[in-house]
Write a protein that holds these residues in place. Structure first.
Motif, PDB file in Angstrom:
ATOM      1  N   ALA A 103      57.098  68.023  58.711  1.00 46.05           N
ATOM      2  CA  ALA A 103      55.860  67.651  59.403  1.00 46.05           C
ATOM      3  C   ALA A 103      55.930  68.023  60.883  1.00 46.05           C
ATOM      4  O   ALA A 103      54.964  68.553  61.447  1.00 46.05           O
ATOM      5  N   ILE A 104      57.064  67.784  61.517  1.00 44.85           N
ATOM      6  CA  ILE A 104      57.219  68.116  62.938  1.00 44.85           C
ATOM      7  C   ILE A 104      57.078  69.621  63.155  1.00 44.85           C
ATOM      8  O   ILE A 104      56.373  70.063  64.077  1.00 44.85           O
ATOM      9  N   VAL A 105      57.727  70.414  62.327  1.00 44.30           N
ATOM     10  CA  VAL A 105      57.638  71.879  62.457  1.00 44.30           C
ATOM     11  C   VAL A 105      56.184  72.330  62.299  1.00 44.30           C
ATOM     12  O   VAL A 105      55.677  73.141  63.090  1.00 44.30           O
ATOM     13  N   LEU A 106      55.508  71.803  61.284  1.00 43.36           N
ATOM     14  CA  LEU A 106      54.111  72.189  61.053  1.00 43.36           C
ATOM     15  C   LEU A 106      53.197  71.693  62.173  1.00 43.36           C
ATOM     16  O   LEU A 106      52.277  72.405  62.588  1.00 43.36           O
ATOM     17  N   PHE A 107      53.449  70.485  62.671  1.00 46.64           N
ATOM     18  CA  PHE A 107      52.656  69.957  63.783  1.00 46.64           C
ATOM     19  C   PHE A 107      52.862  70.806  65.033  1.00 46.64           C
ATOM     20  O   PHE A 107      51.921  71.079  65.770  1.00 46.64           O
ATOM     21  N   ASP A 108      54.098  71.242  65.255  1.00 52.95           N
ATOM     22  CA  ASP A 108      54.406  72.018  66.461  1.00 52.95           C
ATOM     23  C   ASP A 108      53.632  73.331  66.512  1.00 52.95           C
ATOM     24  O   ASP A 108      53.290  73.810  67.582  1.00 52.95           O
ATOM     25  N   ARG A 109      53.347  73.890  65.364  1.00 56.13           N
ATOM     26  CA  ARG A 109      52.577  75.139  65.321  1.00 56.13           C
ATOM     27  C   ARG A 109      51.137  74.930  65.778  1.00 56.13           C
ATOM     28  O   ARG A 109      50.457  75.889  66.149  1.00 56.13           O
ATOM     29  N   LEU A 110      50.672  73.687  65.721  1.00 55.26           N
ATOM     30  CA  LEU A 110      49.280  73.383  66.049  1.00 55.26           C
ATOM     31  C   LEU A 110      49.128  72.614  67.350  1.00 55.26           C
ATOM     32  O   LEU A 110      48.134  72.762  68.051  1.00 55.26           O
ATOM     33  N   SER A 111      50.120  71.769  67.644  1.00 61.79           N
ATOM     34  CA  SER A 111      50.032  70.926  68.846  1.00 61.79           C
ATOM     35  C   SER A 111      51.430  70.459  69.237  1.00 61.79           C
ATOM     36  O   SER A 111      52.018  69.613  68.560  1.00 61.79           O
ATOM     37  N   ARG A 112      51.948  71.005  70.310  1.00 61.05           N
ATOM     38  CA  ARG A 112      53.272  70.581  70.795  1.00 61.05           C
ATOM     39  C   ARG A 112      53.299  69.080  71.095  1.00 61.05           C
ATOM     40  O   ARG A 112      54.255  68.386  70.711  1.00 61.05           O
ATOM     41  N   PRO A 113      52.269  68.512  71.767  1.00 66.57           N
ATOM     42  CA  PRO A 113      52.296  67.059  72.000  1.00 66.57           C
ATOM     43  C   PRO A 113      52.375  66.256  70.699  1.00 66.57           C
ATOM     44  O   PRO A 113      53.068  65.234  70.639  1.00 66.57           O
ATOM     45  N   ALA A 114      51.699  66.711  69.656  1.00 65.84           N
ATOM     46  CA  ALA A 114      51.755  66.007  68.368  1.00 65.84           C
ATOM     47  C   ALA A 114      53.177  66.019  67.816  1.00 65.84           C
ATOM     48  O   ALA A 114      53.686  65.000  67.342  1.00 65.84           O
TER      49      ALA A 114
END
Length: 175
Positions: free
Chosen positions: A129-140
């Motif tokens: 989830a973190i890897v996928l979130f990072d592709r869309l929003s670093r703060p997320a």
């Protein structure tokens, strides 16, 4: 297809944040319902010296769930590809379900060994989830790091509780 970021102060954005909070806190409520009836059992277990007092858990978890909800909301409102957002949010949902499953395994089933197996899967799901979130929003992605760290700590705690209460002497090396 990439779409623009959802405006921060839109009605739709506010509703999405409320939904993210509701989903995360629903997981918290379900996990708590599986945990609370078994706290007397938990009190009987031998715990390692680094086990925090029980009062720490109801302070830490609501903060983590709130951060998780904001992270999911940031991904939802990001301007990324709709398919990428869906994949990231599905993995976020998967890790939430596994989070609840841990409460079932460890507390409801009163099984530190089952809990350890589940929490190992949870760690993998959180990292995805973190890897996928990072592709869309670093703060997320960054908002999920304290959760990952807490679950790493909980994994060590779960493992030690399993070892200390299994009756197996792990200090004896095989000949």
């Amino acid at each position: 297809m990439s779409v623009g970021a959802e405006p921060l102060l839109s009605r739709r954005s506010a509703i999405a944040l409320l939904i993210a909070l509701a989903v995360c806190f629903a997981a918290s409520v379900i996990g708590g319902a599986l945990t609370r009836p078994n706290l007397e059992w938990y009190a009987t277990l031998t715990k390692p010296s680094f086990a925090p007092p029980n009062a720490v858990f109801p302070i830490v978890w609501p903060i983590l769930y709130a951060m998780m909800a904001v992270a999911a909301w940031l991904v939802w409102r990001s301007g990324g590809d709709a398919g990428d957002k869906k994949t990231a949010l599905v993995w976020f949902g998967i890790q939430l379900v596994i989070n609840v499953l841990w409460s079932f395994a460890f507390f409801w089933m009163q099984s530190p060994s089952f809990g350890f197996g589940v929490i190992m899967v949870l760690l993998v799901a959180i990292v995805i989830a973190i890897v996928l979130f990072d592709r869309l929003s670093r703060p997320a992605a960054l908002l999920l790091l304290p959760y990952l760290l807490w679950v790493c700590f909980a994994t060590g705690l779960n493992f030690m509780i399993w070892v200390l209460n299994s009756g197996i002497d792990f200090s004896q090396a095989p000949s």
